[in-house]
Design a protein around this motif. Structure first.
Motif, PDB file in Angstrom:
ATOM      1  N   ALA A  62       0.845  -1.192   0.000  1.00 59.76           N
ATOM      2  CA  ALA A  62       0.000   0.000   0.000  1.00 59.76           C
ATOM      3  C   ALA A  62       0.881   1.242   0.000  1.00 59.76           C
ATOM      4  O   ALA A  62       1.873   1.305   0.722  1.00 59.76           O
ATOM      5  CB  ALA A  62      -0.903  -0.004   1.222  1.00 59.76           C
ATOM      6  N   THR A  63       0.512   2.216  -0.817  1.00 58.99           N
ATOM      7  CA  THR A  63       1.262   3.471  -0.849  1.00 58.99           C
ATOM      8  C   THR A  63       0.752   4.394   0.261  1.00 58.99           C
ATOM      9  O   THR A  63      -0.339   4.209   0.795  1.00 58.99           O
ATOM     10  CB  THR A  63       1.103   4.178  -2.200  1.00 58.99           C
TER      11      THR A  63
ATOM     12  N   LYS B  32      -0.258   7.393  -0.090  1.00 61.52           N
ATOM     13  CA  LYS B  32      -1.442   8.107  -0.581  1.00 61.52           C
ATOM     14  C   LYS B  32      -2.698   7.250  -0.410  1.00 61.52           C
ATOM     15  O   LYS B  32      -3.752   7.760  -0.034  1.00 61.52           O
ATOM     16  CB  LYS B  32      -1.244   8.487  -2.046  1.00 61.52           C
ATOM     17  N   GLN B  33      -2.589   5.959  -0.680  1.00 63.87           N
ATOM     18  CA  GLN B  33      -3.726   5.062  -0.508  1.00 63.87           C
ATOM     19  C   GLN B  33      -4.141   4.962   0.959  1.00 63.87           C
ATOM     20  O   GLN B  33      -5.325   5.006   1.277  1.00 63.87           O
ATOM     21  CB  GLN B  33      -3.389   3.664  -1.026  1.00 63.87           C
ATOM     22  N   VAL B  34      -3.154   4.828   1.836  1.00 63.31           N
ATOM     23  CA  VAL B  34      -3.440   4.702   3.264  1.00 63.31           C
ATOM     24  C   VAL B  34      -4.046   5.994   3.803  1.00 63.31           C
ATOM     25  O   VAL B  34      -5.029   5.962   4.556  1.00 63.31           O
ATOM     26  CB  VAL B  34      -2.168   4.318   4.052  1.00 63.31           C
TER      27      VAL B  34
ATOM     28  N   GLY C  18      -5.721   8.208   2.129  1.00 64.60           N
ATOM     29  CA  GLY C  18      -7.071   8.295   1.576  1.00 64.60           C
ATOM     30  C   GLY C  18      -8.054   7.450   2.364  1.00 64.60           C
ATOM     31  O   GLY C  18      -9.190   7.870   2.633  1.00 64.60           O
ATOM     32  N   TRP C  19      -7.625   6.253   2.767  1.00 58.12           N
ATOM     33  CA  TRP C  19      -8.494   5.393   3.568  1.00 58.12           C
ATOM     34  C   TRP C  19      -8.717   5.985   4.957  1.00 58.12           C
ATOM     35  O   TRP C  19      -9.837   5.931   5.476  1.00 58.12           O
ATOM     36  CB  TRP C  19      -7.906   3.984   3.686  1.00 58.12           C
TER      37      TRP C  19
ATOM     38  N   HIS D 245     -12.989  -0.470   0.848  1.00 54.55           N
ATOM     39  CA  HIS D 245     -11.871   0.429   0.568  1.00 54.55           C
ATOM     40  C   HIS D 245     -10.596  -0.103   1.217  1.00 54.55           C
ATOM     41  O   HIS D 245      -9.522  -0.088   0.603  1.00 54.55           O
ATOM     42  CB  HIS D 245     -12.217   1.821   1.088  1.00 54.55           C
TER      43      HIS D 245
ATOM     44  N   LEU E 159      -9.229  -2.883  -0.836  1.00 59.78           N
ATOM     45  CA  LEU E 159      -8.531  -2.386  -2.026  1.00 59.78           C
ATOM     46  C   LEU E 159      -7.137  -1.871  -1.691  1.00 59.78           C
ATOM     47  O   LEU E 159      -6.221  -1.989  -2.499  1.00 59.78           O
ATOM     48  CB  LEU E 159      -9.334  -1.261  -2.681  1.00 59.78           C
ATOM     49  N   VAL E 160      -6.973  -1.313  -0.498  1.00 59.08           N
ATOM     50  CA  VAL E 160      -5.675  -0.759  -0.112  1.00 59.08           C
ATOM     51  C   VAL E 160      -4.705  -1.854   0.313  1.00 59.08           C
ATOM     52  O   VAL E 160      -3.559  -1.885  -0.122  1.00 59.08           O
ATOM     53  CB  VAL E 160      -5.852   0.291   1.011  1.00 59.08           C
ATOM     54  N   TRP E 161      -5.158  -2.785   1.169  1.00 59.58           N
ATOM     55  CA  TRP E 161      -4.227  -3.731   1.776  1.00 59.58           C
ATOM     56  C   TRP E 161      -4.281  -5.152   1.218  1.00 59.58           C
ATOM     57  O   TRP E 161      -3.471  -5.977   1.593  1.00 59.58           O
ATOM     58  CB  TRP E 161      -4.442  -3.778   3.287  1.00 59.58           C
TER      59      TRP E 161
ATOM     60  N   ASN F  47      -4.188  -5.976  -2.257  1.00 60.65           N
ATOM     61  CA  ASN F  47      -4.034  -5.696  -3.672  1.00 60.65           C
ATOM     62  C   ASN F  47      -2.912  -6.564  -4.250  1.00 60.65           C
ATOM     63  O   ASN F  47      -1.800  -6.566  -3.733  1.00 60.65           O
ATOM     64  CB  ASN F  47      -3.711  -4.207  -3.855  1.00 60.65           C
TER      65      ASN F  47
END
Length: 82
Positions: free
Chosen positions: A7-8, A10-12, A14-15, A59, A62-64, A66
């Motif tokens: 996970a990037t 930005k993704q984390v 965002g979550w 969500h 999708l983040v963790w 992937n």
């Protein structure tokens, strides 16, 4: 076996924003539902909370959870040639 993608940041983030907005909004909804009420009140925010909680869980998946798609490069090549 496909490789798990990390996970990037930005993704984390965002979550986390999604989770904080969920918590604040649901606190407000439940407060509105029960503030000053006496006796039984239909818990109408339960529907919103349940549906929104599922989207927060999705969500997070999708983040963790992937994984790389080995066929993506081939799909992109075929899509651009058509």
């Amino acid at each position: 076996m496909p490789k798990k993608l990390p996970a990037t940041g930005k993704q984390v983030s965002g979550w986390l924003i999604h989770l904080v907005v969920f918590a604040i909004a649901n606190t407000i909804l439940w407060y509105i539902c029960y503030h000053g009420k006496v006796g039984w009140v239909y818990p109408w925010p339960a529907w919103i909370t349940a549906a929104w909680a599922l989207t927060v869980i999705g969500h997070a998946c999708l983040v963790w959870a992937n994984y790389e798609d080995k066929g993506h490069a081939e799909w992109t090549r075929q899509a651009n040639n058509g």
